[in-house]
Every structure is written in structure tokens, then in C-alpha cells.
Scaffold this motif. Structure first.
Motif, short mmCIF file in Angstrom:
data_model
loop_
_atom_site.label_atom_id
_atom_site.label_comp_id
_atom_site.label_asym_id
_atom_site.label_seq_id
_atom_site.Cartn_x
_atom_site.Cartn_y
_atom_site.Cartn_z
N PHE A 39 37.27 44.67 39.76
CA PHE A 39 35.99 44.00 39.57
C PHE A 39 34.81 44.97 39.69
N GLU A 40 34.88 45.88 40.64
CA GLU A 40 33.76 46.80 40.87
C GLU A 40 33.47 47.68 39.65
N LYS A 41 34.47 47.90 38.81
CA LYS A 41 34.27 48.70 37.60
C LYS A 41 33.37 47.99 36.59
N LEU A 42 33.18 46.68 36.75
CA LEU A 42 32.35 45.92 35.82
C LEU A 42 30.86 46.12 36.07
N ASN A 43 30.52 46.60 37.28
CA ASN A 43 29.12 46.77 37.69
C ASN A 43 28.35 45.44 37.66
N VAL A 44 29.05 44.36 37.99
CA VAL A 44 28.41 43.06 38.17
C VAL A 44 28.09 42.91 39.66
N PRO A 45 26.87 42.52 40.01
CA PRO A 45 26.52 42.44 41.44
C PRO A 45 27.40 41.45 42.20
N PHE A 46 27.74 41.82 43.41
CA PHE A 46 28.54 40.93 44.25
C PHE A 46 27.80 39.63 44.54
N ASN A 47 26.46 39.66 44.50
CA ASN A 47 25.72 38.44 44.83
C ASN A 47 25.76 37.40 43.72
N ARG A 48 26.55 37.69 42.67
CA ARG A 48 26.79 36.68 41.63
C ARG A 48 28.20 36.11 41.70
N MET A 49 28.92 36.43 42.80
CA MET A 49 30.34 36.10 42.85
C MET A 49 30.70 35.19 44.03
N ILE A 50 31.71 34.36 43.79
CA ILE A 50 32.46 33.63 44.82
C ILE A 50 33.92 34.02 44.61
N ALA A 51 34.64 34.27 45.70
CA ALA A 51 36.02 34.75 45.59
C ALA A 51 37.01 33.63 45.91
N TRP A 52 37.82 33.27 44.93
CA TRP A 52 38.93 32.35 45.17
C TRP A 52 40.15 33.19 45.52
N ILE A 53 40.73 32.95 46.70
CA ILE A 53 41.82 33.81 47.18
C ILE A 53 43.18 33.12 47.19
N GLY A 54 43.25 31.87 46.70
CA GLY A 54 44.53 31.18 46.68
C GLY A 54 44.48 29.87 47.45
N GLY A 55 45.66 29.43 47.93
CA GLY A 55 45.77 28.14 48.60
C GLY A 55 45.63 28.20 50.10
N GLU A 56 45.50 29.41 50.65
CA GLU A 56 45.34 29.56 52.10
C GLU A 56 44.84 30.96 52.39
N VAL A 57 44.35 31.14 53.61
CA VAL A 57 43.95 32.47 54.07
C VAL A 57 45.21 33.16 54.60
N LYS A 58 45.56 34.30 53.98
CA LYS A 58 46.78 35.01 54.37
C LYS A 58 46.43 36.25 55.19
N GLN A 59 47.31 36.57 56.14
CA GLN A 59 47.07 37.72 57.00
C GLN A 59 46.94 39.00 56.19
N GLU A 60 47.74 39.13 55.15
CA GLU A 60 47.71 40.37 54.36
C GLU A 60 46.44 40.50 53.52
N GLN A 61 45.61 39.45 53.49
CA GLN A 61 44.34 39.51 52.76
C GLN A 61 43.15 39.84 53.66
N LYS A 62 43.40 40.08 54.93
CA LYS A 62 42.30 40.24 55.89
C LYS A 62 41.38 41.40 55.52
N GLU A 63 41.96 42.52 55.10
CA GLU A 63 41.13 43.67 54.73
C GLU A 63 40.24 43.32 53.55
N MET A 64 40.81 42.67 52.54
CA MET A 64 40.04 42.29 51.37
C MET A 64 38.94 41.29 51.74
N ILE A 65 39.28 40.31 52.56
CA ILE A 65 38.31 39.29 52.96
C ILE A 65 37.15 39.93 53.71
N THR A 66 37.46 40.82 54.64
CA THR A 66 36.41 41.50 55.41
C THR A 66 35.49 42.29 54.49
N TYR A 67 36.09 42.96 53.51
CA TYR A 67 35.29 43.77 52.58
C TYR A 67 34.39 42.87 51.73
N LEU A 68 34.94 41.80 51.17
CA LEU A 68 34.14 40.91 50.34
C LEU A 68 33.02 40.26 51.13
#
Length: 285
Positions: free
Chosen positions: A206-235
Motif C-alpha cells: 500500500f505504501e508504494k501507492l503514495n496514498v495518505p494513511f489518513n484516507r484509509m481504514i484497515a479491515w484485518i479479517g474476522g478477529e484480531v490475531k496475535q500475529e497481526q500485532k506488529e501490523m496493527i501497531t504500525y497502522l
């Protein structure tokens, strides 16, 4: 810490006519971005999948939106589709069979032909409610709520034309691919985007698109998963809200008790947004 209350049953007895609506008043694109800017002090936002579902209130109907807002503030995922004569209406399936007293494919009817069709609720009961056009729904929504438009095969250019001619401030486009984000970001400057983010690879792409993060909402699936913690913290460090969608999973559990336990577990994991068939069973304070 946010306090979260869960209500069940009897909520459908509230009459819209006698209830004050719980509204979200978005007057500008800046308001929209502010509403969806991630902040730990904000309450969890509850989104109504297909507008929320209660007995007597069909999915993708203005009456269902209003009924939900009589109980809880919410925004709504809705499903625009094109009729034969290119009118955008709200309809989830590509046929009318399940949700109306008509039969056949949406694309085979003109709007005039289906204008007087009657909607069925989730139990299959016929109501007196009609199929709204997207414009009717958006006109109604001003000062009340936000709509996330899912894409049921509507051409990119059709959405761009519609949203340029009707520059509503309360629209989120639900997208699936980076190429869709890039297209709409180029042609529309007053809508937000929601797309899947499952791993850090999705973030890097996504970052390669150069679209501002303030135009985004992140759908991460059906639950919050432990293995997504790094990604969630970054977003979240970029101000992006994290959404889970539980309509295909927890909402499908058989009993109220099973669903209640599932809802509580999701609330404990603290996503920023929960999309559900049953928004009226969540009350945030």
C-alpha cells in the motif's frame, strides 16, 4: 478506558417514530477523516453490515438504518448495484429473489420496473418497505450517519461520476485491491477508503501507492490475531483505524448466549471498529 455495554433482546420493541436518533453528523471531508482517525480514547465504533438486521426491518433499507440509529450510533456497510438503466439501487444479491417479492437479476430490470417492489426482512417476511436508490439513501443520511459502499460490480467510472456529481461528505468506499485505491485516490478527493490489510506485506504494498494513511481504514479479517500485532501497531501509529467484520463468523453462532460470549471476546481484543449484522446488540458509552 472505554466502557462497553452489551444489550440483547427486546431492542426491536423500540419504535422509530417515538425514538430520538443517535446521529453522526459529518459536514465535510475533514469531519470524516477526524471521525475515523485512530485514538485509543475513542469508543469502539459499531458498523451495521447491510444496514443492520432486526425482525421486520429488511437489509439495505432506510427503515433498517433508522431503526438501528434509534438504538445506537452506527455507520453502515451497504451494497449498491446497477439496474438495467444504470440506476444505483441498494441490493446485496445479484437477484431480487431472496430479499423482495420480485424474481430475476437486478441487471435485467429498469428502475421503473422495480420501483414498487417490496422488501422482505431476514426471516423472509414481506414488508411494505421499498428498494431505495443510493441517492435516496445518501440524501437521507446527511446529518445522521456514514455509508461504506461495497462494490457489487459497479464500474469504477460509474462511482466516480456519481460521487463527483453528488459530493456527499459521508462516504467510505469499500475496496479490495491496491489498484482500486490508486484509481479512486486519483479521481476522488473527498472520500475515504477501506481495504484489507492482513500482514505487513500488505502495508508495504500500500505504501508504494503514495496514498495518505489518513484516507484509509484497515479491515484485518474476522478477529484480531496475535500475529497481526506488529501490523496493527504500525497502522495505528499512522492514525489508521482497525476494523474486524464478524457477520460471517460470530454473528452466525446459533444461540444468543453463544453470540454474546463471542461479542465479548471481540470487545476484549479492542479493535477500533466492529462490523456486525446486529449493531443493536452493542451499545457503547
Amino acid at each position: 478506558m472505554r466502557k462497553i455495554y452489551l444489550w440483547f433482546a427486546l431492542l426491536a420493541t423500540v419504535t422509530v417514530a417515538n425514538a430520538q436518533l443517535n446521529t453522526v453528523d459529518i459536514k465535510s471531508f475533514e469531519d470524516l477523516k477526524s471521525y475515523f482517525k485512530q485514538d485509543e480514547s475513542k469508543q469502539i465504533i459499531i458498523s451495521g453490515h447491510r444496514g443492520g438486521m432486526m425482525p421486520g426491518y429488511p437489509e439495505n433499507s432506510i427503515e433498517a438504518f433508522e431503526k438501528t440509529l434509534s438504538i445506537i450510533p452506527s455507520f453502515f456497510e451497504i451494497d449498491p448495484q446497477l439496474t438495467k438503466d444504470s440506476v444505483l439501487i441498494l441490493m446485496h444479491d445479484d437477484t431480487f429473489n431472496r430479499t423482495t417479492n420480485f424474481q430475476g437479476k437486478v441487471k435485467d430490470y429498469t428502475y421503473t420496473q422495480i420501483k414498487n417492489a417490496r422488501l422482505k426482512d431476514r426471516e423472509g417476511n414481506l414488508t411494505n418497505f421499498k428498494i431505495p436508490t443510493l441517492k435516496e439513501a445518501l440524501d437521507w443520511s446527511q446529518g445522521k450517519t456514514i455509508f461504506q459502499l461495497d462494490n457489487k460490480g459497479v464500474p469504477y467510472a460509474t462511482y466516480v461520476k456519481f460521487l463527483k456529481e453528488n459530493p456527499y461528505p459521508n462516504v467510505v468506499l469499500g475496496l479490495r485491491k491496491d489498484e482500486e485505491v490508486a484509481y479512486y485516490a486519483k479521481h476522488l478527493d473527498h472520500v475515504l477508503f477501506m481495504k484489507p490489510f492482513h500482514t505487513m506485506n500488505d502495508v508495504k504494498s500500500f505504501e508504494k501507492l503514495n496514498v495518505p494513511f489518513n484516507r484509509m481504514i484497515a479491515w484485518i479479517g474476522g478477529e484480531v490475531k496475535q500475529e497481526q500485532k506488529e501490523m496493527i501497531t504500525y497502522l495505528r501509529s499512522k492514525g489508521v483505524m482497525i476494523m474486524i467484520a464478524i457477520a460471517p463468523t460470530t454473528d452466525k453462532l446459533k444461540t444468543d448466549l453463544e453470540r454474546a460470549r463471542g461479542y465479548i471476546q471481540h470487545l476484549i481484543t479492542r479493535p477500533d471498529i466492529i462490523e456486525t449484522d446486529y449493531p443493536s446488540q452493542f451499545i457503547n458509552r
